[in-house]
Design an enzyme around this catalytic site. Structure first.
Site, short mmCIF file in Angstrom:
data_model
loop_
_atom_site.label_atom_id
_atom_site.label_comp_id
_atom_site.label_asym_id
_atom_site.label_seq_id
_atom_site.Cartn_x
_atom_site.Cartn_y
_atom_site.Cartn_z
N ASP A 1 0.87 -1.18 0.00
CA ASP A 1 0.00 0.00 0.00
C ASP A 1 0.90 1.23 0.00
O ASP A 1 2.11 1.12 0.21
CB ASP A 1 -0.89 -0.01 1.26
CG ASP A 1 -1.78 1.22 1.36
OD1 ASP A 1 -2.31 1.65 0.32
OD2 ASP A 1 -1.92 1.78 2.47
N SER A 2 0.29 2.40 -0.17
CA SER A 2 1.06 3.64 -0.10
C SER A 2 1.53 3.92 1.33
O SER A 2 2.42 4.73 1.53
CB SER A 2 0.20 4.79 -0.59
OG SER A 2 -1.02 4.80 0.12
N TYR B 1 -0.81 8.38 -2.50
CA TYR B 1 -0.93 8.06 -3.92
C TYR B 1 -2.17 8.73 -4.52
O TYR B 1 -2.24 8.96 -5.72
CB TYR B 1 -1.10 6.54 -4.10
CG TYR B 1 0.15 5.70 -3.99
CD1 TYR B 1 1.40 6.24 -3.65
CD2 TYR B 1 0.09 4.33 -4.22
CE1 TYR B 1 2.52 5.43 -3.56
CE2 TYR B 1 1.21 3.51 -4.14
CZ TYR B 1 2.43 4.07 -3.80
OH TYR B 1 3.53 3.25 -3.72
N GLY B 2 -3.14 8.98 -3.66
CA GLY B 2 -4.48 9.39 -4.12
C GLY B 2 -4.52 10.65 -4.96
O GLY B 2 -5.43 10.84 -5.76
N CYS C 1 -3.88 -1.17 -1.87
CA CYS C 1 -4.24 0.24 -2.06
C CYS C 1 -5.25 0.38 -3.20
O CYS C 1 -5.03 -0.16 -4.29
CB CYS C 1 -2.97 1.01 -2.41
SG CYS C 1 -3.22 2.71 -2.86
N ASN C 2 -6.33 1.10 -2.94
CA ASN C 2 -7.37 1.27 -3.98
C ASN C 2 -6.84 2.07 -5.17
O ASN C 2 -7.11 1.74 -6.31
CB ASN C 2 -8.58 1.98 -3.40
CG ASN C 2 -9.35 1.11 -2.44
OD1 ASN C 2 -10.40 0.59 -2.78
ND2 ASN C 2 -8.83 0.91 -1.24
N THR C 3 -6.09 3.15 -4.88
CA THR C 3 -5.59 3.99 -5.97
C THR C 3 -4.64 3.18 -6.86
O THR C 3 -4.75 3.20 -8.09
CB THR C 3 -4.85 5.23 -5.40
OG1 THR C 3 -5.67 5.85 -4.41
CG2 THR C 3 -4.52 6.22 -6.48
N GLU D 1 -5.39 9.46 9.65
CA GLU D 1 -3.97 9.43 10.06
C GLU D 1 -3.75 10.21 11.35
O GLU D 1 -2.86 9.92 12.12
CB GLU D 1 -3.09 9.98 8.94
CG GLU D 1 -3.25 9.18 7.67
CD GLU D 1 -1.96 8.61 7.12
OE1 GLU D 1 -0.90 9.14 7.44
OE2 GLU D 1 -2.04 7.63 6.38
N CYS E 1 -11.33 3.05 -0.25
CA CYS E 1 -10.01 3.55 0.16
C CYS E 1 -9.62 2.80 1.43
O CYS E 1 -10.47 2.54 2.29
CB CYS E 1 -10.09 5.05 0.43
SG CYS E 1 -8.57 5.72 1.14
N THR E 2 -8.33 2.47 1.51
CA THR E 2 -7.83 1.68 2.64
C THR E 2 -8.14 2.29 4.01
O THR E 2 -8.29 1.57 4.99
CB THR E 2 -6.29 1.60 2.55
OG1 THR E 2 -5.80 2.93 2.29
CG2 THR E 2 -5.86 0.66 1.47
N HIS E 3 -8.19 3.63 4.07
CA HIS E 3 -8.35 4.28 5.37
C HIS E 3 -9.79 4.33 5.87
O HIS E 3 -10.04 4.47 7.06
CB HIS E 3 -7.84 5.73 5.30
CG HIS E 3 -6.35 5.85 5.23
ND1 HIS E 3 -5.61 5.26 4.25
CD2 HIS E 3 -5.47 6.51 6.04
CE1 HIS E 3 -4.33 5.54 4.44
NE2 HIS E 3 -4.22 6.31 5.52
N1 DGL Z 1 -4.06 3.78 0.10
C1 DGL Z 1 -4.79 4.81 -0.60
C2 DGL Z 1 -6.03 4.21 -1.23
O1 DGL Z 1 -6.56 3.22 -0.79
C3 DGL Z 1 -5.16 5.96 0.35
C4 DGL Z 1 -3.98 6.79 0.81
C5 DGL Z 1 -3.25 7.46 -0.35
O2 DGL Z 1 -3.79 8.39 -0.98
O3 DGL Z 1 -2.14 7.04 -0.62
O4 DGL Z 1 -6.50 4.74 -2.22
#
Ligand code: DGL
Length: 271
Positions: free
Chosen positions: A16-17, A48-49, A79-81, A158, A190-192
């Protein structure tokens, strides 16, 4: 040791990012407690988003190559992005099976919606890519998707602001339009966002199904390993954590995402 057993003892690589993908790692470790897991958090390049497809794919490729060097048997893009931007590229260019998180959540949403109106929330990159909509339409092209980028959600999580008045107000500003569109299902793309699930529920009410795809991703991992006869079914699992920056911070915040204490984190250069 038999050749098959050696093959199956190889770890699952997850990346993930940053910390967020640990929610996916947590679901995988609960469903597949015997599997060895290697997690990579690209903390030097998060978020990454808000970055381009090209740059995210470059990061994702370097990380995947690092994981392959560490002898993983498959890779999960937690990571979704990165899933939205780089899954197709990695599937073609990395020599172990790679899965992302978009398909599992899309299928779950498509199966859940009764009125065929689904909301998708994620980072700017994920929403712009329309990856969820495309996947949902493959399943049922009569489903209407309404998406919204919620860039403030990641920093809120975060900072540990998972609930409280300010967080509820921000959620309300972002999600009001989706609720007005009469969606009956919403994907936390999104992971968060799983860490905001209870507060989101409080704001949008109990009638909208909230899809948190981490469990569905874990099931997809199980299916893939079963099909490829790569499941590890005995022995104690070992977990390894790597980051590209800030191992101490990763230890502290990551434990919250994973739901258990992270003891050792190694910083590595992947450039
Ligand atoms: N991990 C990213 C996602 O799931 C969220 C955090 C980021 O923007 O890197 O899209």
């Amino acid at each position: 040791m038999q050749e098959n057993q050696i093959k199956n003892n190889r770890a699952i690589g997850i990346f993930d990012s940053g910390f967020g993908g640990l929610t996916v790692m947590s679901a995988i470790s609960k469903l597949l407690p015997k599997e060895n897991l290697i997690y990579f958090g690209d903390t030097a390049h998060v978020p990454y988003g808000s970055k381009s497809k090209k740059i995210v794919t470059e990061f994702a490729t370097k990380i995947s190559k690092f994981l392959v060097k560490n002898n993983v048997k498959m890779i999960v893009i937690a990571c979704n992005t990165a899933s939205a931007f780089s899954l197709d590229y990695l599937k073609k260019n990395i020599k172990v099976p790679v899965i992302g998180v978009i398909k599992a959540g899309s299928v779950m949403a498509a199966q859940n919606t009764k009125n065929k109106r689904v909301g998708v929330i994620g980072t700017e990159g994920t929403v712009k890519s329309s990856a969820y909509e495309k996947e949902i339409k493959k399943y049922d092209n009569k489903i209407n998707c309404f998406s919204k980028a919620c860039p403030l959600f990641v920093p809120l999580v975060e900072e540990g602001w998972n609930n409280g008045k300010i967080t509820e107000d921000i959620i309300n500003v972002y999600l009001k339009n989706l609720v007005d569109k009469k969606i009956d299902t919403i994907i936390l793309g999104c992971t968060h966002y799983p860490l905001l699930k209870e507060t989101i529920k409080k704001v949008i009410g109990n009638k909208i199904n909230i899809i948190d795809s981490a469990n569905a991703v874990a099931l997809a991992v199980q299916t893939l390993l079963t099909e490829k006869k790569l499941l590890r079914t005995s022995g104690k699992a070992a977990y390894k954590f790597y980051v590209s920056d800030g191992p101490q911070k990763f230890k502290n915040i990551g434990s919250k995402f994973l739901g258990k204490k992270i003891l050792t984190v190694k910083k590595v250069e992947i450039d």
